[in-house]
Motif scaffolding. Structure first.
Motif, short mmCIF file in Angstrom:
data_model
loop_
_atom_site.label_atom_id
_atom_site.label_comp_id
_atom_site.label_asym_id
_atom_site.label_seq_id
_atom_site.Cartn_x
_atom_site.Cartn_y
_atom_site.Cartn_z
N VAL A 429 0.85 -1.19 0.00
CA VAL A 429 0.00 0.00 0.00
C VAL A 429 0.88 1.24 0.00
O VAL A 429 2.10 1.16 0.19
N ALA A 430 0.26 2.40 -0.21
CA ALA A 430 0.98 3.67 -0.20
C ALA A 430 0.16 4.69 0.58
O ALA A 430 -1.08 4.66 0.56
N THR A 431 0.85 5.56 1.30
CA THR A 431 0.21 6.73 1.90
C THR A 431 0.59 7.94 1.06
O THR A 431 1.74 8.06 0.63
N LEU A 432 -0.37 8.83 0.82
CA LEU A 432 -0.15 9.93 -0.11
C LEU A 432 -0.42 11.27 0.54
O LEU A 432 -1.30 11.40 1.40
N PRO A 433 0.34 12.31 0.16
CA PRO A 433 0.01 13.67 0.58
C PRO A 433 -1.33 14.08 -0.03
O PRO A 433 -1.78 13.46 -1.02
N PRO A 434 -2.03 15.08 0.48
CA PRO A 434 -1.59 15.94 1.58
C PRO A 434 -1.93 15.41 2.96
O PRO A 434 -1.54 16.01 3.96
N VAL A 435 -2.66 14.28 3.06
CA VAL A 435 -3.03 13.79 4.39
C VAL A 435 -1.81 13.23 5.11
O VAL A 435 -1.60 13.45 6.29
N LEU A 441 4.20 1.14 1.99
CA LEU A 441 4.12 0.32 3.19
C LEU A 441 3.76 -1.11 2.86
O LEU A 441 3.19 -1.41 1.81
N LEU A 442 4.08 -2.00 3.78
CA LEU A 442 3.67 -3.39 3.73
C LEU A 442 2.61 -3.59 4.81
O LEU A 442 2.85 -3.28 5.98
N ASN A 443 1.44 -4.07 4.40
CA ASN A 443 0.35 -4.30 5.35
C ASN A 443 -0.04 -3.04 6.11
O ASN A 443 -0.50 -3.12 7.26
N ASN A 444 0.17 -1.88 5.49
CA ASN A 444 -0.20 -0.60 6.10
C ASN A 444 0.50 -0.38 7.44
O ASN A 444 0.00 0.33 8.31
N ALA A 445 1.66 -0.98 7.60
CA ALA A 445 2.40 -0.86 8.85
C ALA A 445 3.78 -0.28 8.56
O ALA A 445 4.33 -0.42 7.46
N LEU A 468 -1.82 -3.23 -3.86
CA LEU A 468 -2.93 -2.29 -3.70
C LEU A 468 -2.51 -0.84 -3.91
O LEU A 468 -3.19 0.08 -3.44
N ILE A 469 -1.40 -0.63 -4.62
CA ILE A 469 -0.92 0.73 -4.91
C ILE A 469 -1.41 1.10 -6.31
O ILE A 469 -1.48 0.23 -7.19
N PRO A 470 -1.79 2.37 -6.55
CA PRO A 470 -2.41 2.73 -7.83
C PRO A 470 -1.57 2.46 -9.07
O PRO A 470 -2.10 2.44 -10.17
N ASP A 575 13.84 2.24 1.97
CA ASP A 575 14.30 3.27 2.89
C ASP A 575 13.17 4.15 3.41
O ASP A 575 13.34 4.85 4.41
N ASN A 576 12.03 4.14 2.70
CA ASN A 576 10.89 4.95 3.13
C ASN A 576 9.77 4.03 3.61
O ASN A 576 8.64 4.10 3.15
N ASP A 577 10.13 3.13 4.52
CA ASP A 577 9.18 2.35 5.33
C ASP A 577 8.60 1.12 4.65
O ASP A 577 7.73 0.48 5.23
N MET A 578 9.06 0.76 3.45
CA MET A 578 8.51 -0.45 2.82
C MET A 578 9.34 -1.66 3.25
O MET A 578 9.92 -2.39 2.44
N MET A 579 9.39 -1.86 4.57
CA MET A 579 10.17 -2.94 5.17
C MET A 579 9.54 -3.28 6.51
O MET A 579 9.09 -2.40 7.24
N ARG A 580 9.49 -4.56 6.82
CA ARG A 580 8.87 -5.03 8.05
C ARG A 580 9.73 -6.11 8.70
O ARG A 580 10.45 -6.85 8.03
#
Length: 590
Positions: A429-435, A441-445, A468-470, A575-580
């Motif tokens: 998954v991905a989190t997007l600006p501006p929120v 991310l993996l599993n939204n974590a 689940l990324i666009p 490096d930007n959180d796609m690791m668990r």
């Protein structure tokens, strides 16, 4: 294209098209882009490298170190100056070597023997107060209190105790600072797994992309007297190829972004670093003189984020793939082209006997520059050149190459699947600006969240990885284990995102999001893998045994501190959180 002109073209092009930025900006909810200044490097719009004449530098081979003697060796990391092309001044790299004088980019090839333990100490001798690239401090990253360049080396594909696995938080500096999960600089590699091509590279949390782009990578080969066929090409006919890409400034230094995208969220981080110069074994578009023989090419895609689709300019030349990440295939596969994601390794045979002496041909690349575009930079369509030459000997001995029709039994995937103890659904998954700030991310974590992947030792799991990324493609790497691809199944992302269908219903149910029946893996993804491509709008199903390929017990305890990880091997994403964390639990009834 059997006979090419001996005149080499000159590669020069304009900056990457602003169309690429527009595509990426659309993906990021139409975020604005700050125009780069001459003194900066803007993500997605780097100033082009100076024009370089290709195919004028001979391919060089990294030095080889035998680590099968039982004698410990020490590899340090050093700051070095090395030429990638005669038209450029020397480039500054961080590099592995037994000393400052012997350090090279890529690092030396480490040769191990199956079931013979190797002892490798990695020392940090990089004394720069700051990294040669700008560190984005909005990312979770190694932050040594006394500054400097932190490192930790991961043996990618290796079966080893987690304290020797290069945990991202086990970093250390030349000044003596250490990360929260540091244990040791001295590594013990059992080499109990099958004969295979591995590689070692830096794995520092939040800085892996920087350290690998700076040069910290090398090959690691496990050989086996019982598994290696005796009549495969060897010696001068076995060629390792570490393929990477970089962009360069006129002074020879690496052009790495220092203006991010989107800059207000991450000032320096770039979602995908790709360069307009292809390097093979540290040289820009090199050439190799080959004889009319069969060659074995051991290929690594060591790029930060670039995928390669490799093919030869001469249609008479194809790849006979005999191995993948985890070693030999059970049946060789003949391919006219082969796609390799970052961290993929392929073991191929190429037969040059049908190509006339005096011919030249090219190893080409047709893959798009980034996962978000369908464009290619002309300079990246070429990888290297081959010249067919006469043997230097008076009489060339007949080459006795025998390729087995089988390298072993076909795994009983359905049988193993029937004994699986857990089906695990994981998502990209991905989190997007501006929120939110942009993160993958993996599993939204996040990396710092508590482990959720906690398999029991000596069990089999089935993983469904859902993209689940666009947009885009992500190569997913699982530490410690090898897995088998069971199938891939496409789904309608738009309908799923609109909650108009379900992935819980099978195809061809009217309420199902799936648009096809499950498809077998691509030919180049058959075999034991540790990294797998997950395309947009697909679910990839993996059979994941948490035990050695031999079916025996590990000689070490995989449940001990600090544990393992799984992640995307686009290093900019990792490096930007796609690791668990991957926290192995004791076996059932232990």
């Amino acid at each position: 294209m059997a006979n090419k002109s001996k005149t080499s073209p000159t590669f020069g092009h304009s900056s990457n098209s602003i169309v690429q930025i527009a595509i990426l900006v659309g993906f990021l909810c139409s975020l604005p882009v700050i125009q780069g200044q001459d003194v900066h490097s803007q993500c997605g719009n780097l100033t082009a490298s100076p024009p370089l004449t290709p195919f004028v530098v001979p391919l060089t081979l990294p030095p080889v170190i035998d680590i099968s003697t039982g004698v410990p060796i020490t590899l340090g990391t050093y700051k070095i100056s090395q030429s990638v092309h005669p038209d450029l001044p020397n480039t500054t790299f961080y590099a592995y070597g037994t000393s400052q004088e012997t350090a090279t980019y890529p690092g030396p090839t480490l040769e191990a023997k199956q079931n013979v333990v190797s002892f490798v100490r990695f020392e940090n001798h990089i004394t720069d107060p700051e990294h040669i690239f700008v560190v984005d401090r909005t990312l979770h990253h190694a932050n040594p209190p006394n500054g400097g360049v932190p490192i930790i080396t991961h043996l990618h594909g290796g079966d080893a105790e987690s304290k020797y696995d290069g945990h991202p938080d086990a970093w250390y500096t030349a000044a003596g600072d250490t990360g929260p999960k540091f244990v040791t600089r001295d590594n013990v590699y059992p080499n109990e797994q099958p004969a295979s091509l591995l590689w070692y590279h830096d794995h520092t949390v939040g800085m892996t992309r920087l350290n690998v782009a700076a040069g910290l990578a090398g090959l690691y080969i496990i050989r086996s007297e019982s598994e290696d066929p005796p009549f495969l090409p060897s010696g001068e006919f076995e060629i390792p190829l570490v393929i990477q890409d970089r962009q360069f400034f006129p002074n020879g230094s690496i052009n790495f972004p220092d203006i991010g995208l989107p800059p207000f969220a991450h000032p320096q981080w770039c979602p995908d670093y790709t360069g307009d110069v292809i390097l093979v074994n540290g040289k820009a578009w090199p050439y190799l003189d080959v004889q009319q023989r069969v060659y074995r090419l051991r290929i690594l895609n060591g790029a930060n984020s670039r995928f390669f689709t490799l093919f030869f300019s001469d249609s008479r030349l194809q790849f006979l793939q005999i191995g993948t990440d985890g070693g030999y295939l059970w049946t060789p596969i003949l391919l006219s082209n082969i796609t390799i994601a970052p961290a993929y390794r392929v073991d191929v045979l190429v037969d040059f006997r049908a190509v006339p002496i005096g011919s030249s041909f090219f190893l080409n690349n047709s893959h798009a520059d980034t996962i978000l575009t369908n464009t290619t930079t002309p300079t990246t369509n070429y990888v290297m050149k081959f010249n067919v030459v006469r043997s230097s000997g008076r009489k060339s001995a007949q080459q006795n190459v025998v390729v087995p029709s089988s390298f072993g039994p076909v795994p009983n995937i359905s049988g193993w699947a029937s004994t699986a103890t857990l089906y695990r659904n994981v998502s990209l998954v991905a989190t997007l600006p501006p929120v939110f700030n942009l993160s993958f991310l993996l599993n939204n974590a996040h990396w710092t969240d508590a482990p959720t992947e906690t398999p029991q030792l000596y069990t089999i799991e089935i993983w469904d990885i859902t993209h689940l990324i666009p947009n885009g493609v992500h190569p997913i790497h699982i530490h410690l284990v090898n897995f088998l691809v069971m199938h891939t199944q496409a789904f309608n992302y738009t309908r799923l995102n609109a909650s108009e269908c379900s992935l819980q219903l099978p195809y061809p149910d009217a309420g199902s999001c799936f648009t096809q029946a499950p498809q077998p893996p691509n030919p180049s993804e058959i075999g034991w893998k540790d990294t797998i491509i997950v395309n947009h709008g697909t679910v990839v199903r993996l059979l994941v045994p948490f035990f050695p390929r031999s079916g025996q017990l590990y000689s070490f305890d995989p449940t001990t501190f600090p544990g393992y990880v799984w992640h995307c091997h686009i290093l900019d994403h990792e490096d930007n959180d796609m690791m668990r964390p991957l926290a192995i639990q004791p076996p059932p009834h232990a």
